[in-house]
Every structure is written in structure tokens, then in C-alpha cells.
Design an enzyme around this catalytic site. Structure first.
Site: not given
Length: 303
Positions: A150, A174, A249, A252, A275, A284
Site C-alpha cells: 500500500r 494495516k 494504489h 498494487r 489481506h 482480482y
């Protein structure tokens, strides 16, 4: 009542920080959503959070749609308030959660924007030059594309987080979760050249007594910001003569899409991206299916 409302919001924000380990950026977004709801309560003469009913919640959502808020924004506000009231119920400050049964209509999920492999090569090839800023820009975008970080994670990298001898970066991501991410030889070479021939020159421009240990610096020798990365990318896209308008972003997204296009396992990509849920990564697969469909239609004689 005003004091009580302030105390409840403060307690909730502290809970997000200490127990849920949310990032400062996420907590600010929660606070803004709560402030917006409180302003609406005041307009409607609702004195406290405890006085909010399900009927009032429906009225609030109706007003949001009338004011043409995006579906994603309404969904985020609803999620914030549902979590807030869940906390109030847990603390026994209110009896029930009026947002529990409130839902926003499902919309079409927007697919992530990305650059095709040829476009990514074109962008990176345009980042040539040996000035400190040019070396930094090359290292910056090679790192994001090589690791799928990120932008906030990349801006937060410290010198000691990068191990070029084995090609890895340590990421504090995150939700304050830590992970190690591999980077390839192109990124390692670009970072090495930037550290040796660019970073020290930028550091000399810093007026701070405590010199930053950040890997990526701005032209004043301070830490590079997310806003700065966006500006650099827009300039780089123009330099590369790419008409596609993408955000940092999107690099990414490009990282994940290109891995899957070339046969990477979905769960491996999930781990690389950091994630928590596989469903977040699965978006994706839709992108890669679209790519396969385009290739089929272009190249199959009877498509």
C-alpha cells in the site's frame, strides 16, 4: 447530553486504537462519520445517541440518498455507526443497536484499476535519470510494483526495514499487522542506487535536528507523503506518455493482477498483499478473467 455524547465517541475511538489496532487514518474516518451523524442528530433535535431509533436511522439513510451520496460512502457510514452502537451495547450504555437491521442496497462491485504489463514497463522505463529525485522515483515505483505494498506502507518504510541481501522488506501494515514481503532484483538494484547516490543528497536538505530514518524522502529531506506519491505518479504518467489515469494504489492492483495472470496461487497473493480475508483478494480473479476474455476475442479465429 452533549458531554455524554463526546465521552461515548472518545471511548469508542480509544477502543478502536487500543483493542482493534486500527490505523490513525482509519480512526479519523470513523470520527468524521460520527461527527456527520451527530450534526444530523442536532438538526433533527435528537439529544443523545441513546435516543436514536430504527425509524430515525431509516430517515438518515433516506436523506443521504436524497443528497446523492455515493453508495460506497453510505455503506461506509452505515458500517461505522453499526460498529459504534455495537460498542455502546457492549458497554451497556444503550439497550439495542438501531443500525443492526439497516442495510444499503447492493451495487455493482467496481473492479480495481490497473496497468497492463506493457504499460507498467513503459512507466518504469520512463523513470530514468541520475538526479536524487529521479533515483528516488525509480526506486519508489519499482518497490511498490515489486512488493504490492500500500502507498501508506511504502511511505512508512524505514532504512532498516529493507534487506537487500536477501531481497525482502519488513512491513508494518494495516491494522498494525506485520509481514515480510519479497522484492525482486530490479527493485533491489533501484533501491541500492538510490541509497548510494540519491538519499544522502536529499537528507542534507533537511532542516530537522533529528534526521528521518525513512527510506523515501521528499525534495526537502523530509519523509515522503502519500500526497507526494500521487503527484509524482501523475508526472511520471505524463512523462511515459500514458493516457491511462491511475492512482498509486493501482500499482498494487497491477502487482496482484500480473501475478495471477502468470499463474500465481490466490492464497499466496493474499499473503503478499496482507489481506485478512481471501474474498478481498478474489476481486482480482475477475480482472484476470476479463483479461483472458480480451485475449481470446483478439486472437482466436472464431471468437
Amino acid at each position: 447530553m452533549e458531554i455524554q455524547n463526546d465521552q461515548w465517541v472518545s471511548a469508542f475511538l480509544l477502543y478502536l486504537k487500543m483493542e482493534k489496532n486500527h490505523s490513525p487514518h482509519t480512526i479519523v474516518n470513523y470520527e468524521l462519520d460520527l461527527r456527520h451523524f451527530r450534526d444530523f442528530m442536532e438538526q433533527q433535535s435528537i439529544p443523545s445517541f441513546a435516543a436514536v431509533s430504527y425509524a430515525f436511522v431509516r430517515h438518515y439513510l433516506t436523506v443521504l440518498y436524497e443528497q446523492e451520496y455515493a453508495r460506497s460512502t453510505v455503506s461506509r457510514k452505515l458500517s461505522t455507526l453499526r460498529s459504534f452502537y455495537q460498542f455502546l451495547v457492549r458497554e451497556k450504555w444503550v439497550m439495542e443497536n438501531p443500525f443492526l437491521l439497516a442495510h444499503t442496497p447492493k451495487g455493482v462491485k467496481k473492479l480495481p484499476s490497473f496497468l497492463y504489463e506493457e504499460e507498467m514497463e513503459q512507466l518504469l522505463d520512463a523513470l530514468n535519470g541520475d538526479s536524487p529525485l529521479q533515483l528516488r522515483n525509480r526506486a519508489l515505483f519499482e518497490t511498490i510494483y515489486a512488493s504490492g505494498l500500500r502507498v501508506s506502507e511504502c511511505c512508512g518504510l524505514k532504512l532498516q526495514d529493507v534487506d537487500l541481501s536477501i531481497g525482502t522488506v519488513f512491513v508494518f501494515g494495516k491494522g498494525r499487522k506485520e509481514r515480510y514481503v519479497p522484492i525482486g532484483s530490479f527493485a533491489c538494484d533501484a533501491i541500492q542506487e538510490y541509497i548510494e547516490n540519491g538519499r544522502e543528497k536529499l537528507l542534507k536538505k533537511s532542516k530537522s535536528v533529528d534526521l528521518p530514518g525513512d527510506l523515501f524522502l521528499n525534495y526537502r529531506g523530509g519523509p515522503l507523503t502519500e500526497r507526494g506519491v500521487r503527484k509524482i505518479l501523475h508526472q511520471a504518467l505524463d512523462q511515459a506518455a500514458l493516457s491511462t489515469r491511475v492512482s498509486p494504489h493501482s500499482l498494487r492492483h497491477s502487482f496482484a493482477t500480473h501475478l495471477l495472470n502468470n499463474g500465481a496461487d490466490l492464497r499466496v497473493v493474499q499473503d503478499l498483499l496482507g489481506h485478512e480475508n481471501l474474498s478481498t483478494t478474489q476481486v482480482y480473479t475477475h480482472v484476470t478473467k476479463d483479461r483472458l476474455r480480451d485475449v481470446y476475442r483478439t486472437h482466436h479465429p472464431r471468437a
